[in-house]
Design a protein around this motif. Structure first.
Motif, PDB file in Angstrom:
ATOM      1  N   GLN A 122      38.748 -22.710 -21.807  1.00 59.33           N
ATOM      2  CA  GLN A 122      36.785 -23.297 -21.557  1.00 59.33           C
ATOM      3  C   GLN A 122      37.968 -23.637 -20.205  1.00 59.33           C
ATOM      4  OE1 GLN A 122      37.208 -26.612 -23.927  1.00 59.33           O
ATOM      5  NE2 GLN A 122      34.934 -26.390 -24.877  1.00 59.33           N
ATOM      6  N   GLN A 123      38.907 -23.646 -20.441  1.00 55.42           N
ATOM      7  CA  GLN A 123      39.651 -24.170 -18.575  1.00 55.42           C
ATOM      8  C   GLN A 123      39.397 -22.625 -17.957  1.00 55.42           C
ATOM      9  OE1 GLN A 123      41.214 -26.386 -17.826  1.00 55.42           O
ATOM     10  NE2 GLN A 123      40.940 -26.494 -15.881  1.00 55.42           N
ATOM     11  N   ARG A 125      37.251 -33.296 -24.443  1.00 52.74           N
ATOM     12  CA  ARG A 125      37.123 -32.022 -24.237  1.00 52.74           C
ATOM     13  C   ARG A 125      36.594 -32.497 -22.972  1.00 52.74           C
ATOM     14  NH1 ARG A 125      36.829 -29.354 -29.402  1.00 52.74           N
ATOM     15  NH2 ARG A 125      38.748 -28.412 -29.303  1.00 52.74           N
ATOM     16  N   SER A 151      37.905 -33.210 -19.990  1.00 50.06           N
ATOM     17  CA  SER A 151      38.261 -32.383 -18.504  1.00 50.06           C
ATOM     18  C   SER A 151      38.301 -31.128 -18.401  1.00 50.06           C
ATOM     19  CB  SER A 151      39.571 -33.090 -18.601  1.00 50.06           C
ATOM     20  OG  SER A 151      40.224 -32.344 -19.764  1.00 50.06           O
ATOM     21  N   GLN A 152      38.210 -30.327 -19.811  1.00 44.93           N
ATOM     22  CA  GLN A 152      37.607 -28.661 -19.371  1.00 44.93           C
ATOM     23  C   GLN A 152      36.274 -28.575 -18.964  1.00 44.93           C
ATOM     24  OE1 GLN A 152      39.688 -30.704 -22.184  1.00 44.93           O
ATOM     25  NE2 GLN A 152      41.340 -29.866 -20.673  1.00 44.93           N
ATOM     26  N   THR A 153      35.339 -29.673 -18.921  1.00 43.68           N
ATOM     27  CA  THR A 153      33.566 -29.440 -19.437  1.00 43.68           C
ATOM     28  C   THR A 153      33.343 -29.673 -17.888  1.00 43.68           C
ATOM     29  OG1 THR A 153      33.408 -30.710 -21.234  1.00 43.68           O
ATOM     30  CG2 THR A 153      31.446 -30.521 -20.734  1.00 43.68           C
ATOM     31  N   LEU A 203      35.885 -22.548 -16.342  1.00 44.74           N
ATOM     32  CA  LEU A 203      35.041 -23.771 -15.773  1.00 44.74           C
ATOM     33  C   LEU A 203      36.156 -24.006 -14.067  1.00 44.74           C
ATOM     34  CD1 LEU A 203      34.723 -26.835 -15.716  1.00 44.74           C
ATOM     35  CD2 LEU A 203      37.236 -27.329 -15.541  1.00 44.74           C
ATOM     36  N   ASP A 204      36.949 -22.376 -14.165  1.00 44.54           N
ATOM     37  CA  ASP A 204      37.946 -22.555 -12.887  1.00 44.54           C
ATOM     38  C   ASP A 204      36.687 -21.083 -12.539  1.00 44.54           C
ATOM     39  OD1 ASP A 204      39.231 -23.995 -13.165  1.00 44.54           O
ATOM     40  OD2 ASP A 204      40.992 -22.643 -13.642  1.00 44.54           O
ATOM     41  N   THR A 233      40.562 -24.427 -25.564  1.00 46.01           N
ATOM     42  CA  THR A 233      40.651 -25.196 -24.832  1.00 46.01           C
ATOM     43  C   THR A 233      41.262 -24.167 -23.543  1.00 46.01           C
ATOM     44  OG1 THR A 233      41.600 -26.970 -25.631  1.00 46.01           O
ATOM     45  CG2 THR A 233      42.639 -27.031 -23.208  1.00 46.01           C
ATOM     46  N   SER A 234      41.787 -23.331 -23.389  1.00 44.22           N
ATOM     47  CA  SER A 234      42.509 -22.707 -22.453  1.00 44.22           C
ATOM     48  C   SER A 234      41.389 -21.622 -21.823  1.00 44.22           C
ATOM     49  CB  SER A 234      43.767 -21.561 -22.924  1.00 44.22           C
ATOM     50  OG  SER A 234      43.637 -20.771 -21.812  1.00 44.22           O
ATOM     51  N   ARG A 285      33.209 -27.424 -11.514  1.00 50.29           N
ATOM     52  CA  ARG A 285      34.374 -27.237 -11.773  1.00 50.29           C
ATOM     53  C   ARG A 285      34.803 -28.938 -11.092  1.00 50.29           C
ATOM     54  NH1 ARG A 285      39.241 -23.647  -8.976  1.00 50.29           N
ATOM     55  NH2 ARG A 285      40.424 -25.032  -9.578  1.00 50.29           N
TER      56      ARG A 285
END
Length: 438
Positions: free
Chosen positions: A12-13, A139, A141-143, A16-17, A9-10, A161
């Motif tokens: 992926q975030q 997941r 919100s991380q996509t 995304l950023d 998750t980290s 993003r």
């Protein structure tokens, strides 16, 4: 959640950023979003379907706004421009749409950090999540968001993003028929039906000169067009003007002598005077059902007091207002009011049955959020079918949204907006609304 899940998750975030924020629409609110993102140091790309920035405004550029310069320039945009030597035009002067584009939007779009991020002639046809339709949750919100973009070279998918949809509503006019459906026979007379705010004294003069024009609608777009047509009638013999409305009386485009936007208050008084003088003929309580070609003109067939009636004219102007294009957002999880088609938490603040342009409460990211994290409607499109929008409202929206995207929740939550006091913006109880001009 396991340690492996947390690590994934980290990662992926962080991935995304690294993507830009996608802004749909290079009008005043879209460009204001860009200016706020520049100040926050967040990358973005603006997708504009027209050939140039402000493409919708250019279509009604001949129309004078009823808000002065001091109310139509975004604060963040002003800071960026003034750093280059730009100065705000006379604060209390009323710009036309063309003035707004040439003296404000074009200089803003030409600033280096914005110019390099604008993509014109790009139509966003759909927005979704990469590899996910609206039914997928894990997941989500991380996509990254995926936007399907049509260009002159074909179709491509781009990622982002977050998405700020500020594409407006001008390209989606409401129906002439009270049912919301296109009236029967429209396709047969489409060449005799004009979009709202035609340039009757300039570019479109030949369409209206010496003809009978019927303006349908009860808001500021209708009023501005009526005023222009009466002026044309003074110059061109045979020019006649009819105002067709659905109710028993015309909705006042202002009801208060205390309106702080004097130009807006004056529109209603001028139209009333012209009606009283017989220079504008009013046809009231007319519900359009069908259109038919009548020689070189149009026959409007409708219901009035329970009976079918006809109204013959040469040209029709559709000034019944606008609605948002939601088809492009079918795979996005939206939470919209079922009546106004605005974000559900925003709708009570802008309900045209209760509020006018000047009584809308300050609002920001919290009221504009959807179940789709990182997706926002902004500007006129966020108001759905409500005609109570002012540019200053849209500027505060995107200031709050961009603060939230930057992780500055405190700034995002501090929404403040001082709007000029106003009378009725432009609506009636049946929802036959028109549009205002900023």
């Amino acid at each position: 959640m396991t340690l492996i899940d947390l690590t994934v998750t980290s990662l992926q975030q962080r991935s995304l950023d690294t993507l830009p924020v996608a802004i749909i629409g290079a009008g005043p609110v879209g460009l204001a979003a860009a200016a706020n993102l520049v100040e926050r140091g967040i990358d973005f790309v603006i997708y504009e379907s027209g050939d140039e920035v402000g493409s919708s405004i250019r279509q009604w550029g001949h129309t004078r706004l009823f808000s002065p310069w001091k109310h139509v320039v975004d604060p963040a945009s002003r800071r960026l421009l003034e750093a280059t030597g730009w100065r705000l035009p006379s604060p209390d002067r009323l710009p036309t749409g063309t003035d707004l584009v040439e003296q404000y939007l074009e200089p803003l779009a030409q600033l280096d950090p914005i110019a390099s991020r604008i993509r014109t002639r790009v139509t966003i046809e759909a927005v979704t999540r990469q590899g996910m339709d609206r039914t997928r949750t894990a997941r989500r919100s991380q996509t990254p968001f995926l936007l399907r973009a049509r260009t002159d070279d074909g179709v491509e998918d781009v990622t982002a993003r977050a998405v700020i949809d500020a594409s407006g509503t001008y390209e989606r006019p409401n129906s002439l028929a009270s049912s919301g459906l296109e009236p029967l026979g429209l396709a047969d007379v489409a060449d005799r039906v004009s979009h709202a705010l035609p340039d009757a004294l300039g570019r479109d003069r030949s369409t209206f000169a010496g003809r009978h024009t019927t303006v349908v609608g009860a808001g500021h777009s209708a009023a501005n067009t009526l005023l222009a047509l009466v002026e044309l009638a003074e110059q061109e013999a045979g020019t006649r003007v009819t105002w067709l409305i659905r109710n028993a009386s015309a909705v006042r485009v202002t009801t208060s002598d205390d309106d702080e936007l004097a130009a807006r208050a004056n529109i209603g008084r001028r139209v009333d005077a012209l009606v009283a003088a017989g220079r504008i003929t009013v046809v009231d309580r007319f519900e359009i059902v069908r259109l038919a070609r009548d020689g070189d003109g149009v026959r409007l067939i409708g219901a009035r007091n329970g009976e079918l009636v006809d109204h013959d004219t040469d040209v029709v102007v559709n000034a019944t207002g606008f609605h948002p294009n939601l088809d492009m957002l079918r795979e996005i999880r939206l939470e919209l009011d079922e009546i106004v088609e605005a974000p559900r938490r925003l709708a009570p603040l802008i309900d045209p049955n209760v509020h006018t342009c000047g009584t809308v409460e300050p609002h920001g990211f919290a009221e504009l959020q959807h179940p789709e994290p990182g997706f926002f409607l902004a500007g006129m499109k966020s108001y759905g079918r409500a005609p109570t929008f002012l540019l200053a409202t849209g500027y505060e929206q995107v200031r709050s949204i961009t603060a939230w995207l930057a992780g500055d929740v405190a700034a995002a939550s501090r929404v403040a907006l001082v709007l000029p006091a106003t009378g009725v913006c432009s609506t009636d109880a049946s929802g036959a609304s028109g549009s205002g001009c900023c």
